[in-house]
Design a protein around this motif. Structure first.
Motif, PDB file in Angstrom:
ATOM      1  N   LEU A   1       0.832  -1.203   0.000  1.00 49.81           N
ATOM      2  CA  LEU A   1       0.000   0.000   0.000  1.00 49.81           C
ATOM      3  C   LEU A   1       0.867   1.253   0.000  1.00 49.81           C
ATOM      4  O   LEU A   1       0.598   2.209  -0.741  1.00 49.81           O
ATOM      5  CB  LEU A   1      -0.943   0.009   1.202  1.00 49.81           C
ATOM      6  CG  LEU A   1      -1.845   1.247   1.295  1.00 49.81           C
ATOM      7  CD1 LEU A   1      -2.738   1.383   0.068  1.00 49.81           C
ATOM      8  CD2 LEU A   1      -2.689   1.222   2.565  1.00 49.81           C
ATOM      9  N   ALA A   2       1.922   1.252   0.817  1.00 57.11           N
ATOM     10  CA  ALA A   2       2.810   2.416   0.846  1.00 57.11           C
ATOM     11  C   ALA A   2       3.443   2.637  -0.524  1.00 57.11           C
ATOM     12  O   ALA A   2       3.534   3.780  -1.000  1.00 57.11           O
ATOM     13  CB  ALA A   2       3.889   2.223   1.904  1.00 57.11           C
ATOM     14  N   ALA A   3       3.854   1.566  -1.189  1.00 54.70           N
ATOM     15  CA  ALA A   3       4.482   1.697  -2.502  1.00 54.70           C
ATOM     16  C   ALA A   3       3.489   2.206  -3.543  1.00 54.70           C
ATOM     17  O   ALA A   3       3.838   3.027  -4.399  1.00 54.70           O
ATOM     18  CB  ALA A   3       5.068   0.363  -2.934  1.00 54.70           C
ATOM     19  N   LEU A   4       2.243   1.720  -3.490  1.00 49.24           N
ATOM     20  CA  LEU A   4       1.229   2.210  -4.422  1.00 49.24           C
ATOM     21  C   LEU A   4       1.022   3.712  -4.261  1.00 49.24           C
ATOM     22  O   LEU A   4       0.816   4.437  -5.240  1.00 49.24           O
ATOM     23  CB  LEU A   4      -0.085   1.467  -4.208  1.00 49.24           C
ATOM     24  CG  LEU A   4      -0.166   0.047  -4.758  1.00 49.24           C
ATOM     25  CD1 LEU A   4      -1.392  -0.680  -4.213  1.00 49.24           C
ATOM     26  CD2 LEU A   4      -0.183   0.053  -6.291  1.00 49.24           C
ATOM     27  N   GLU A   5       1.087   4.198  -3.022  1.00 49.34           N
ATOM     28  CA  GLU A   5       0.931   5.636  -2.795  1.00 49.34           C
ATOM     29  C   GLU A   5       2.181   6.417  -3.177  1.00 49.34           C
ATOM     30  O   GLU A   5       2.106   7.470  -3.814  1.00 49.34           O
ATOM     31  CB  GLU A   5       0.602   5.899  -1.318  1.00 49.34           C
ATOM     32  CG  GLU A   5      -0.836   5.621  -0.954  1.00 49.34           C
ATOM     33  CD  GLU A   5      -1.293   6.420   0.259  1.00 49.34           C
ATOM     34  OE1 GLU A   5      -2.508   6.484   0.477  1.00 49.34           O
ATOM     35  OE2 GLU A   5      -0.446   6.981   0.984  1.00 49.34           O
TER      36      GLU A   5
END
Length: 476
Positions: free
Chosen positions: A77-81
């Protein structure tokens, strides 16, 4: 004796409290935990209505637990953001000489930038594009540039003693086919042998063309083959392959990972008719050299599906290291941990940040609470990236690590799973009987954690089919 008598009421009170708490869990869950001999003190559970944060069920929600591969939810999720769902990795290719009559009068450079899925098929495409430049022969060397990630020592057997399992491959700025081969065994009809096919071809490796067949059940055919990979140049099979197995594919991490890239690139280059006068070696791209082209990866959202559906550890670590590579110019574990901690604090404040080693959950030291994971999932639910994250999670009874035969409530939940020797965990979204979805997190940390998986299945089943919207139970 007085001291002993004084402890009896306390012990009885503790037992009564534990019994009351167990009675508050859904009966199927508490019974499954009892059968598995998993105490309540080893379990942490949160079930909430997605979007409303209304608690449906909670037990030791704030306890610090090892989540195993469920930690991949934080990383992805952090990488997608931070990178964006359409972000791609690029692997630039350079030449430092002119091309005359199909011969490159110089070196060819492949510069790794952390692509997690530079698998055999895409390496073939990259080398074909080199030939598209008019290059059929390389008079110099093929140079592999791995400098985008920090150098570190890695023992593939350190975690669980399974050095030849592809999931234990080390991350690498130029990760070629997960440093692994696929061995396919194909019994000849009516014959006495099974043909052996290996991809990708490795230069200088002498594989046996066949292995003898035997009668009997398939069972553990790998052990029966009695494979010997101690000499990377001459793999051997002292046993036999069961004819009853039919065709089987055995993924194998190469026994000499440091030499895999050079063998694979040379083997594949020669397999497509390329010639090489020099050798394949490690090195760096010279300053000021412009790339001839760059091979582009699939978009991040697509690779996140591979990571979460199949819990791919090395792909997650590639993604984790890419965060610091993009922000700081060098992929390091320390740098990526610092970035992830900062990302978490900006969204959820201080005090409950996950403790992570490599972003994949492949660690005995990782810690996070069920409450923190539930908060992450609630945040994702309200995010524009919710469809990308949810679609990356395995679907109960249908695919990934929740494939058919392992879970009930078919199609009713999207859940990331986690499993270590003493950890069983799930976290994700469950579709309820009234059309509402629930956030569900359940973590077991105990030597009997594997035996406790039926309790996790029962919790999902209860949430999907039996949890009315007015029900509320809190267990502290």
């Amino acid at each position: 004796m007085p001291a002993l008598r004084s402890t009896v009421p306390l012990m009885l009170a503790l037992l009564a409290t534990a019994a009351a708490a167990r009675d508050s869990l859904p009966p199927a869950v508490s019974q499954a935990l009892a059968r598995a001999k998993v105490p309540l003190e080893a379990v942490s559970i949160v079930v909430e209505e997605a979007g409303s944060h209304r608690l449906v069920l909670g037990h030791r929600a704030g306890a610090s637990m090892n989540p195993a591969s469920v930690m991949k939810l934080v990383t992805t999720l952090a990488a997608l953001e931070m990178l964006g769902p359409t972000w791609t990795w690029k692997t630039p290719v350079y030449t430092d000489g002119t091309v005359r009559d199909g011969v490159l009068q110089g070196n060819l450079y492949l510069q790794g930038q952390g692509d997690p899925k530079l698998v055999a098929e895409r390496i073939w495409l990259l080398l074909r594009r080199v030939q598209g430049l008019g290059i059929r022969q390389i008079a110099g060397d093929i140079v592999l540039d791995r400098s985008a990630f920090e150098a570190f020592n890695h023992d593939p057997a350190e975690f669980d003693g399974e050095a030849l399992r592809p999931y234990n491959a080390a991350p690498d700025a130029l990760l070629l086919n997960f440093k692994s081969v696929l061995m396919t065994f194909v019994p000849t009809p009516g014959g006495q042998t099974a043909e052996l096919h290996v991809e990708p071809p490795l230069a200088g490796v002498n594989w046996p063309a066949q292995v003898p067949l035997r009668d009997g059940a398939c069972n553990d055919y790998r052990s029966g083959l009695r494979a010997d990979f101690s000499d990377p140049a001459r793999p051997r099979f002292a046993g036999r392959y069961p004819a009853a197995c039919g065709e089987k594919v055995w993924p194998l991490a190469w026994s000499d990972p440091a030499g895999f890239g050079a063998r694979a690139i040379e083997g594949m280059w020669r397999a497509i008719g390329g010639q090489l006068s020099g050798r394949v070696r490690e090195g760096r791209v010279p300053d000021g050299l412009a790339p001839a082209f760059a091979l582009e990866s699939p978009p991040l959202a697509e690779l996140v599906r591979d990571i979460n559906k199949y819990s791919n550890n090395v792909m997650t670590q590639q993604l984790f290291l890419t965060l610091s590579l993009q922000q700081r110019g060098l992929g390091t574990y320390a740098g990526s941990r610092e970035l992830l901690q900062g990302w978490w604090r900006q969204r959820f404040g201080s005090g409950a940040e996950p403790q992570m080693s490599n972003g994949a959950g492949l660690s005995r030291e990782d810690r996070v609470s069920a409450a923190a994971l539930a908060r992450l999932l609630q945040y994702a639910w309200a995010s524009p990236l919710m469809p990308e994250l949810m679609s990356s999670l395995p679907i109960t009874g249908l695919d990934g690590t929740l494939r058919p035969g392992r879970w009930r409530s078919e199609g009713r939940a999207h859940l990331k799973t986690g499993s270590l020797r003493d950890v069983s965990a799930i976290a994700g979204y469950v579709h309820g009987p009234d059309g509402r979805r629930h956030v569900l997190v359940a973590l077991i940390n105990h030597p009997n954690a594997v035996a406790g998986r039926p309790a996790l299945e029962a919790l999902v089943e209860w949430t999907a089919r039996r949890s009315p919207p007015t029900q509320k139970a809190r267990i502290e």
